[in-house]
Design an enzyme around this catalytic site. Structure first.
Site, PDB file in Angstrom:
ATOM      1  N   SER A   1      -5.864 -27.280 -28.612  1.00 21.41           N
ATOM      2  CA  SER A   1      -5.233 -27.596 -29.888  1.00 21.41           C
ATOM      3  C   SER A   1      -4.148 -28.651 -29.732  1.00 21.41           C
ATOM      4  O   SER A   1      -3.952 -29.492 -30.605  1.00 21.41           O
ATOM      5  CB  SER A   1      -4.631 -26.333 -30.500  1.00 21.41           C
TER       6      SER A   1
ATOM      7  N   TYR B   1      -4.112 -31.019 -27.385  1.00 23.14           N
ATOM      8  CA  TYR B   1      -4.830 -32.288 -27.190  1.00 23.14           C
ATOM      9  C   TYR B   1      -5.323 -32.820 -28.540  1.00 23.14           C
ATOM     10  O   TYR B   1      -5.147 -34.002 -28.861  1.00 23.14           O
ATOM     11  CB  TYR B   1      -6.012 -32.087 -26.237  1.00 23.14           C
ATOM     12  N   ASP B   2      -5.939 -31.938 -29.349  1.00 21.77           N
ATOM     13  CA  ASP B   2      -6.450 -32.348 -30.658  1.00 21.77           C
ATOM     14  C   ASP B   2      -5.328 -32.875 -31.545  1.00 21.77           C
ATOM     15  O   ASP B   2      -5.500 -33.855 -32.265  1.00 21.77           O
ATOM     16  CB  ASP B   2      -7.142 -31.173 -31.352  1.00 21.77           C
TER      17      ASP B   2
ATOM     18  N   LYS C   1     -22.074 -25.250 -37.499  1.00 25.95           N
ATOM     19  CA  LYS C   1     -21.768 -25.719 -36.138  1.00 25.95           C
ATOM     20  C   LYS C   1     -21.996 -24.549 -35.175  1.00 25.95           C
ATOM     21  O   LYS C   1     -21.170 -23.654 -35.066  1.00 25.95           O
ATOM     22  CB  LYS C   1     -20.336 -26.228 -36.055  1.00 25.95           C
TER      23      LYS C   1
ATOM     24  N   ARG D   1     -25.145 -31.745 -22.117  1.00 27.83           N
ATOM     25  CA  ARG D   1     -24.311 -32.855 -22.568  1.00 27.83           C
ATOM     26  C   ARG D   1     -23.500 -33.446 -21.419  1.00 27.83           C
ATOM     27  O   ARG D   1     -23.314 -34.642 -21.325  1.00 27.83           O
ATOM     28  CB  ARG D   1     -23.360 -32.378 -23.674  1.00 27.83           C
TER      29      ARG D   1
ATOM     30  N   GLU E   1     -28.423 -27.415 -30.036  1.00 29.20           N
ATOM     31  CA  GLU E   1     -27.491 -26.468 -29.417  1.00 29.20           C
ATOM     32  C   GLU E   1     -28.258 -25.238 -28.943  1.00 29.20           C
ATOM     33  O   GLU E   1     -28.907 -24.549 -29.734  1.00 29.20           O
ATOM     34  CB  GLU E   1     -26.430 -26.052 -30.436  1.00 29.20           C
TER      35      GLU E   1
ATOM     36  N   LYS F   1     -13.344 -27.348 -38.037  1.00 23.65           N
ATOM     37  CA  LYS F   1     -13.142 -26.196 -37.161  1.00 23.65           C
ATOM     38  C   LYS F   1     -12.521 -25.044 -37.949  1.00 23.65           C
ATOM     39  O   LYS F   1     -11.533 -25.242 -38.662  1.00 23.65           O
ATOM     40  CB  LYS F   1     -12.219 -26.577 -35.990  1.00 23.65           C
TER      41      LYS F   1
ATOM     42  N   CYS G   1      12.909 -31.466  -8.682  1.00 19.80           N
ATOM     43  CA  CYS G   1      11.468 -31.227  -8.580  1.00 19.80           C
ATOM     44  C   CYS G   1      11.185 -29.954  -7.784  1.00 19.80           C
ATOM     45  O   CYS G   1      11.668 -29.807  -6.654  1.00 19.80           O
ATOM     46  CB  CYS G   1      10.783 -32.419  -7.910  1.00 19.80           C
TER      47      CYS G   1
ATOM     48  N   CYS H   1       6.422 -37.426  -3.194  1.00 23.80           N
ATOM     49  CA  CYS H   1       6.350 -36.030  -3.657  1.00 23.80           C
ATOM     50  C   CYS H   1       4.971 -35.460  -3.340  1.00 23.80           C
ATOM     51  O   CYS H   1       3.944 -36.024  -3.729  1.00 23.80           O
ATOM     52  CB  CYS H   1       6.609 -35.975  -5.163  1.00 23.80           C
TER      53      CYS H   1
END
Length: 665
Positions: A33, A35-36, A112, A133, A167, A307, A401, A424
């Site tokens: 979510s 990323y979307d 879908k 795919r 699918e 979605k 770090c 690093c």
């Protein structure tokens, strides 16, 4: 505008990093979510400010990598993903964009299916190959497993040559039966039908796949050359007539209101189905309008996937763990009390950055709301304040770090904390993992765990050390037998032959993506020529912006990098471009650059053979006649495409005229 530019650059960095983690490493650090959401933000910025859209933008990528259990095969044409819509506003924007582009439109709405995308190839009416795919460009050959699915015809009624996509899925009844068997045998059950379908199709023994009772719905024809359909609905009807299984719950609607009604109906009815769905696909129905709208490199412009809203659950945040990426970004991850969300058990979720943690006031010990937007990767939505322990404390990111102890910095305009220490350990390991990935040097068998072992045993410190590995270095490693070592050494040796663009991408130069690596490799041909390039020269190249030009030159001027390249060269790693230069492609003068449609039955060759020949001559062969079509080649019994060509005044050739042009008469 400077602020917009910085935000675009930041979104590029984040999306490229997250795409790499998810599709290449198979180890995502953020929920789908997130990323979307970021991708959606970048798309909106690029639509508003087209000057900031570049050819290596994450919005044109298709992320993701095929598994290695089966032979990897390139798709004849990419299996693109669809753009996503999450609400009514997104759908109305999509509709407005469509109508602004092509005017009045009719939509096809389809369920879908929540399964595994597959592509089936038929030659002379026989099923000859089936692929997953994969990453959209390369899939796994799972032909033998697909043959066990009764819904896939092994031979169809007509001797046609085409590719059909759909699918593969596991019906709920089959899923329950399979999990009951697994539990009785003391085995770990599958989390959901989608995972069960994917796992079944990746069984090396097709007899096991046959027992899983999978099914399939087909939804598109890749090459309509031998079909008569002019709409998506007609294409599905032709598939029905040929004996394929298509989803009969589809509905043709005249406008966006019809789309919204269809979504509302199936949002409430989805539980009544015998299989899982995770949304609705909306497509422009007219194929010529689809052709007119075309594609981005990531997805068709004429379709979108709605979605369903994500399920939300409550669990406890036990701890916050930190990870360091290849570019030094420090990402906090929530360690959760395990909880089931949308069919899978969740114990980790990304918190992205310190700003988000403070914005949502998330603390260790809190009860938190978790959801899976897109039903895939979890995220922490918020803390439940009235359940907060009295002793809770505001969380602060460390100042140094956690891997190397170097002071962390926040670059102006960025939300992320970075470790800028070039030595690093965490960054070096991530860089090594990137170098061997498929889109880079593609060293099969050199996975994350082996790289960690090699680094920890001081067998590799940089990417060049990989090519100095010997059998005696690898055999003592955990789970490395003689055969596995031999295969790995062969893969390392084979990778030396990769074309220059793979090496450039693998080196991990900041802002340099796959497309830009290809552009530089094709233009300069050798690493020696690239060493001579100037920033001002690079800026003049299309698709290479100021920031990338500066990054490339700064990187290549570094004396340590020059020593690294020399070290690679000493082991005969290829430093030259091996591809065909765009300027060298020559086609037939009558066809090169032309848009051509084939229709009717040809006598001297099949339409598929004619199509392949035309493409080799530099022509673009399409399935639908539009105003931009240059030539229609009409065989016997040509139908609606010929009529449309006559309507548009398009040049029409008979088969005899086509053959004369082929032969230069």
């Amino acid at each position: 505008m400077q602020g917009v530019k910085k935000r675009v650059e930041k979104l590029h960095d984040l999306l490229n990093q997250y795409s790499y983690e998810y599709y290449v490493q198979d180890n995502p650090s953020v929920p789908d979510s997130e990323y979307d959401k970021l991708l959606h933000e970048l798309i909106e910025i690029e639509e508003k400010y087209p000057e900031f859209k570049s050819t290596d933008s994450p919005t044109v990528r298709v992320g993701g990598e095929a598994q290695s259990s089966f032979e990897k095969v390139n798709h004849d044409t990419p299996m693109l993903s669809l753009g996503n819509a999450f609400n009514e506003e997104d759908l109305r924007k999509f509709d407005q964009r469509i109508r602004d582009s092509i005017g009045k439109v009719e939509y096809m709405c389809e369920l879908k299916i929540d399964g595994l995308a597959v592509s089936l190839k038929y030659e002379n009416g026989r099923f000859v190959q089936g692929l997953t795919r994969g990453d959209g460009t390369t899939g796994e050959d799972i032909t033998e497993n697909l043959r066990t699915i009764h819904a896939i015809p092994l031979k169809i009624k007509e001797p046609l040559n085409f590719e059909v996509r759909g699918e593969a899925y596991m019906p709920r009844r089959s899923f329950i039966h399979l999990n009951n068997e697994k539990e009785q045998n003391g085995e770990q059950p599958f989390a959901n039908p989608r995972n069960a379908a994917a796992g079944s199709l990746r069984q090396l023994d097709s007899k096991l796949a046959a027992k899983r009772k999978l099914s399939v719905f087909l939804y598109s024809v890749n090459d309509l050359t031998e079909f008569n359909a002019t709409t998506q609905s007609e294409a599905l009807e032709e598939l029905d007539q040929l004996g394929f299984k298509t989803n009969q719950e589809r509905e043709r609607v005249s406008d966006i209101e019809g789309v919204l009604n269809y979504i509302e109906k199936w949002t409430s009815k989805r539980g009544s189905l015998s299989y899982d769905i995770d949304g609705i696909v909306i497509k422009v129905n007219d194929l010529s309008q689809q052709e007119e709208m075309g594609y981005t490199q990531k997805s068709p412009r004429w379709a979108i996937a709605y979605k369903f809203p994500a399920e939300e659950v409550i669990t406890k945040l036990l701890d916050i763990e930190l990870s360091i990426g290849r570019t030094g970004v420090v990402t906090p991850t929530a360690i959760l009390e395990p909880v089931k969300v949308a069919g899978t058990t969740v114990s980790r979720a990304s918190l992205h950055n310190e700003d988000l943690i403070h914005e949502r006031d998330i603390r260790i010990g809190d009860s938190v709301v978790i959801k899976k937007a897109g039903d895939i990767i979890p995220e922490v939505v918020k803390s439940i304040l009235d359940r907060r322990p009295n002793e809770s404390e505001i969380y602060h990111m460390p100042t140094h770090c956690p891997s190397c102890g170097h002071e962390l910095v926040r670059i102006e305009g960025e939300v992320a904390l970075r470790c800028i220490n070039p030595k690093c350990q965490a960054q070096l390991i991530e860089g090594l993992i990137h170098f061997v990935s498929r889109q880079a040097m593609n060293i099969d068998g050199l996975g994350t765990k082996i790289i960690h072992q090699l680094y920890e045993n001081q067998l590799i410190k940089d990417v060049a050390d990989i090519f100095y590995l010997k059998e005696e270095d690898l055999l003592p490693l955990e789970r490395m037998g003689k055969k596995k070592v031999d295969n790995l050494l062969l893969a390392i040796e084979k990778s030396k032959e990769q074309s220059l663009e793979h090496l450039l991408f693998g080196l991990g130069i900041r802002h340099l993506g796959v497309k830009a690596s290809q552009v530089l490799a094709e233009r300069y041909e050798t690493m020696d020529q690239l060493f001579k390039v100037t920033e001002s020269e690079l800026i003049e190249i299309q698709d290479i912006g100021d920031k990338l030009a500066q990054s490339v030159v700064t990187y290549l001027e570094n004396s340590d990098i020059r020593s690294l390249i020399e070290k690679l060269s000493n082991k005969n790693v290829n430093m030259s471009y091996k591809g065909i230069k765009t300027t060298e492609i020559e086609g037939h003068p009558d066809f090169s650059g032309k848009t051509i449609v084939l229709t009717g039955k040809l006598e001297q060759m099949t339409r598929n053979e004619a199509s392949e020949w035309l493409k080799m001559q530099g022509a673009k062969v399409t399935n639908s006649v539009t105003k931009s079509t240059d030539i229609v080649i009409a065989g016997a019994d040509a139908g609606s495409k010929l009529a449309k060509a006559e309507k548009y005044g398009t040049e029409i050739w008979t088969e005899a005229a086509f053959i004369e042009k082929q032969n230069g008469i």
